[in-house]
Design a protein around this motif. Structure first.
Motif, mmCIF file in Angstrom:
data_model
loop_
_atom_site.group_PDB
_atom_site.id
_atom_site.type_symbol
_atom_site.label_atom_id
_atom_site.label_comp_id
_atom_site.label_asym_id
_atom_site.label_seq_id
_atom_site.Cartn_x
_atom_site.Cartn_y
_atom_site.Cartn_z
ATOM 1 N N MET A 278 0.816 -1.205 0.000
ATOM 2 C CA MET A 278 0.000 0.000 0.000
ATOM 3 C C MET A 278 0.856 1.264 0.000
ATOM 4 O O MET A 278 0.479 2.274 -0.570
ATOM 5 C CB MET A 278 -0.926 -0.007 1.215
ATOM 6 C CG MET A 278 -1.871 -1.197 1.264
ATOM 7 S SD MET A 278 -2.936 -1.307 -0.194
ATOM 8 C CE MET A 278 -3.945 0.153 0.057
ATOM 9 N N ASP A 279 2.010 1.215 0.647
ATOM 10 C CA ASP A 279 2.857 2.390 0.763
ATOM 11 C C ASP A 279 4.020 2.272 -0.214
ATOM 12 O O ASP A 279 5.096 1.794 0.128
ATOM 13 C CB ASP A 279 3.366 2.529 2.201
ATOM 14 C CG ASP A 279 2.242 2.770 3.195
ATOM 15 O OD1 ASP A 279 1.295 3.483 2.826
ATOM 16 O OD2 ASP A 279 2.317 2.239 4.309
ATOM 17 N N TYR A 280 3.804 2.715 -1.429
ATOM 18 C CA TYR A 280 4.866 2.671 -2.432
ATOM 19 C C TYR A 280 5.993 3.638 -2.084
ATOM 20 O O TYR A 280 7.164 3.338 -2.269
ATOM 21 C CB TYR A 280 4.304 3.036 -3.801
ATOM 22 C CG TYR A 280 3.576 1.935 -4.535
ATOM 23 C CD1 TYR A 280 2.908 0.930 -3.850
ATOM 24 C CD2 TYR A 280 3.559 1.912 -5.924
ATOM 25 C CE1 TYR A 280 2.222 -0.064 -4.524
ATOM 26 C CE2 TYR A 280 2.881 0.908 -6.603
ATOM 27 C CZ TYR A 280 2.215 -0.066 -5.911
ATOM 28 O OH TYR A 280 1.550 -1.050 -6.583
ATOM 29 N N LEU A 281 5.643 4.831 -1.587
ATOM 30 C CA LEU A 281 6.621 5.876 -1.351
ATOM 31 C C LEU A 281 7.154 5.827 0.076
ATOM 32 O O LEU A 281 6.463 5.419 0.999
ATOM 33 C CB LEU A 281 6.000 7.243 -1.627
ATOM 34 C CG LEU A 281 5.383 7.424 -3.015
ATOM 35 C CD1 LEU A 281 4.837 8.840 -3.167
ATOM 36 C CD2 LEU A 281 6.391 7.112 -4.113
ATOM 37 N N ASN A 282 8.395 6.268 0.238
ATOM 38 C CA ASN A 282 9.050 6.302 1.537
ATOM 39 C C ASN A 282 8.377 7.362 2.413
ATOM 40 O O ASN A 282 8.461 8.569 2.124
ATOM 41 C CB ASN A 282 10.529 6.634 1.350
ATOM 42 C CG ASN A 282 11.303 6.662 2.644
ATOM 43 O OD1 ASN A 282 10.743 6.588 3.727
ATOM 44 N ND2 ASN A 282 12.617 6.767 2.523
ATOM 45 N N PHE B 172 13.585 6.935 -2.538
ATOM 46 C CA PHE B 172 12.267 7.519 -2.785
ATOM 47 C C PHE B 172 11.141 6.510 -2.584
ATOM 48 O O PHE B 172 10.084 6.836 -2.038
ATOM 49 C CB PHE B 172 12.213 8.085 -4.198
ATOM 50 C CG PHE B 172 10.933 8.801 -4.514
ATOM 51 C CD1 PHE B 172 10.653 10.020 -3.922
ATOM 52 C CD2 PHE B 172 10.009 8.255 -5.384
ATOM 53 C CE1 PHE B 172 9.468 10.697 -4.203
ATOM 54 C CE2 PHE B 172 8.821 8.918 -5.663
ATOM 55 C CZ PHE B 172 8.545 10.141 -5.070
ATOM 56 N N PHE B 173 11.342 5.265 -3.025
ATOM 57 C CA PHE B 173 10.320 4.230 -2.873
ATOM 58 C C PHE B 173 10.639 3.338 -1.673
ATOM 59 O O PHE B 173 11.771 3.304 -1.183
ATOM 60 C CB PHE B 173 10.243 3.355 -4.133
ATOM 61 C CG PHE B 173 9.686 4.082 -5.326
ATOM 62 C CD1 PHE B 173 8.324 4.248 -5.486
ATOM 63 C CD2 PHE B 173 10.523 4.601 -6.294
ATOM 64 C CE1 PHE B 173 7.805 4.912 -6.576
ATOM 65 C CE2 PHE B 173 10.020 5.276 -7.387
ATOM 66 C CZ PHE B 173 8.656 5.436 -7.530
ATOM 67 N N SER B 174 9.642 2.599 -1.217
ATOM 68 C CA SER B 174 9.900 1.598 -0.198
ATOM 69 C C SER B 174 10.843 0.549 -0.782
ATOM 70 O O SER B 174 10.850 0.317 -1.995
ATOM 71 C CB SER B 174 8.592 0.947 0.242
ATOM 72 O OG SER B 174 8.077 0.126 -0.787
ATOM 73 N N PRO B 175 11.665 -0.097 0.040
ATOM 74 C CA PRO B 175 12.613 -1.088 -0.483
ATOM 75 C C PRO B 175 11.944 -2.205 -1.266
ATOM 76 O O PRO B 175 12.492 -2.670 -2.281
ATOM 77 C CB PRO B 175 13.296 -1.621 0.781
ATOM 78 C CG PRO B 175 13.175 -0.522 1.783
ATOM 79 C CD PRO B 175 11.843 0.123 1.497
ATOM 80 N N GLN B 176 10.748 -2.650 -0.837
ATOM 81 C CA GLN B 176 10.065 -3.737 -1.540
ATOM 82 C C GLN B 176 9.681 -3.331 -2.961
ATOM 83 O O GLN B 176 9.778 -4.121 -3.893
ATOM 84 C CB GLN B 176 8.815 -4.161 -0.764
ATOM 85 C CG GLN B 176 9.109 -4.686 0.634
ATOM 86 C CD GLN B 176 8.959 -3.605 1.686
ATOM 87 O OE1 GLN B 176 9.303 -2.443 1.451
ATOM 88 N NE2 GLN B 176 8.431 -3.984 2.837
#
Length: 252
Positions: A20-24, A47-51
Motif C-alpha cells: 500500500m505504501d509505495y513511497l518512503n 524515494f520508494f519503499s525497499p520492496q
C-alpha cells in the motif's frame, strides 16, 4: 552498442501486490519541494519503499529491450529480435549511422520498453501496473506537492537501459505539442561507477556543467522543463547497465 538478451517479459504478478505504501513515508517532502522549486531540480534518495524498488529491479531484468535512436528520417526503434538478427557488418553500419547524426545535432542511443504502450496494449505485468499507479492520485498528488504545480495531471513513462556505447546528447526536453512540466528518472541500478558514464549532467547555455546526478539505486531525479541536460557516453569497459524508469509529468 546493444545488449540483446533474449529474456522474456515474465514477471511474478504478486511482486507488488498488497504494497500500500509505495513511497518512503520518512522523507522530508516539504524540504525536498523547496529545493526543487528554488533550484529547478532535486535528487531524492530512497524515494520508494525497499520492496517496491526491489520489485521494479526484478521487472527490468526480464525485459527484452528495444534499441531507440535517430537517423536522418527521424526516431527509430529496433526490437530485440531485430537486433539479434543483425550481421556484424550491419551492426557496424548502425553504429556509424548513429554517430554521424550525433556529430551534426541531437541524438540518443539507448534501450527502451514503452510503459505507455504497455498500458495501451492491455498488458498486466508489473511494469504496466506500475505505469497505471503512476497515473493515479497517489503519485501525481505527490508530484504536485513537490513542484507546487497544480496543473500536473498526467505522466509518460518508459523503462530505459544504457549499456556500452549508449548516450543522450544535450537537449532541454521541450516539445511544442506536449505540455511537459517535470522530467524524472527513477534510478534502478545497483552497481555503477562514475567512470562508466551514464551520469545525468545539467548544463548552462555556454556548455558549462552546472550539476551532475549519480544514479543511486532507488533514487528519483526530478527537474523542471525546459532545462538543458545530457547523459554521458557509456564506454566499452563498463561492466554493468544503467537501468531506470524515465519520463515526464505533464499538464494533459
Amino acid at each position: 552498442m546493444w545488449h540483446p538478451t533474449g529474456r522474456s517479459m515474465r514477471v511474478h504478478t504478486a511482486d507488488m501486490e498488497g504494497l500500500m505504501d509505495y513511497l518512503n513515508p520518512t522523507l522530508d517532502y516539504a524540504a525536498l519541494g523547496r529545493t526543487l522549486r528554488t533550484e529547478g531540480r532535486v535528487l531524492i534518495r530512497d524515494f520508494f519503499s525497499p520492496q517496491v524498488a526491489d520489485a521494479l529491479d526484478r521487472a527490468l531484468q526480464a525485459i527484452d529491450w528495444e534499441l531507440v535512436y535517430r537517423d536522418l528520417n527521424g526516431d527509430r526503434r529496433l526490437t530485440g529480435e531485430q537486433l539479434r538478427a543483425l550481421t556484424p557488418q550491419q551492426r557496424m553500419q548502425l553504429t556509424e549511422g548513429i554517430h554521424s547524426v550525433a556529430r551534426e545535432g541531437f541524438q540518443f542511443s539507448f534501450f527502451s520498453d514503452s510503459l505507455v504502450r504497455a498500458v495501451h496494449d492491455g498488458r498486466e505485468d508489473l511494469l504496466a501496473r506500475f505505469m497505471r499507479w503512476m497515473g493515479g492520485e497517489d503519485f501525481l498528488s505527490r508530484m504536485r506537492e513537490l513542484s507546487g504545480d497544480a496543473t500536473i495531471n498526467g505522466v509518460y513513462a518508459q523503462a530505459t537501459m544504457y549499456s556500452r556505447g549508449n548516450f543522450l546528447t544535450t537537449h532541454d526536453d521541450h516539445v511544442d505539442r506536449e505540455d511537459r512540466r517535470l522530467a524524472y528518472v527513477i534510478n534502478l541500478t545497483r552497481r555503477w561507477r562514475p567512470d562508466w558514464g551514464g551520469m545525468l549532467h545539467f548544463t548552462a547555455e555556454d556548455g558549462s556543467v552546472l550539476d551532475t546526478y549519480y544514479p543511486h539505486f532507488n533514487s528519483l531525479s526530478l527537474f523542471t522543463v525546459p532545462q538543458r541536460h545530457f547523459v554521458s557516453y557509456v564506454p566499452p569497459f563498463a561492466m554493468a547497465e544503467r537501468q531506470a524508469i524515465t519520463g515526464w509529468l505533464i499538464a494533459a
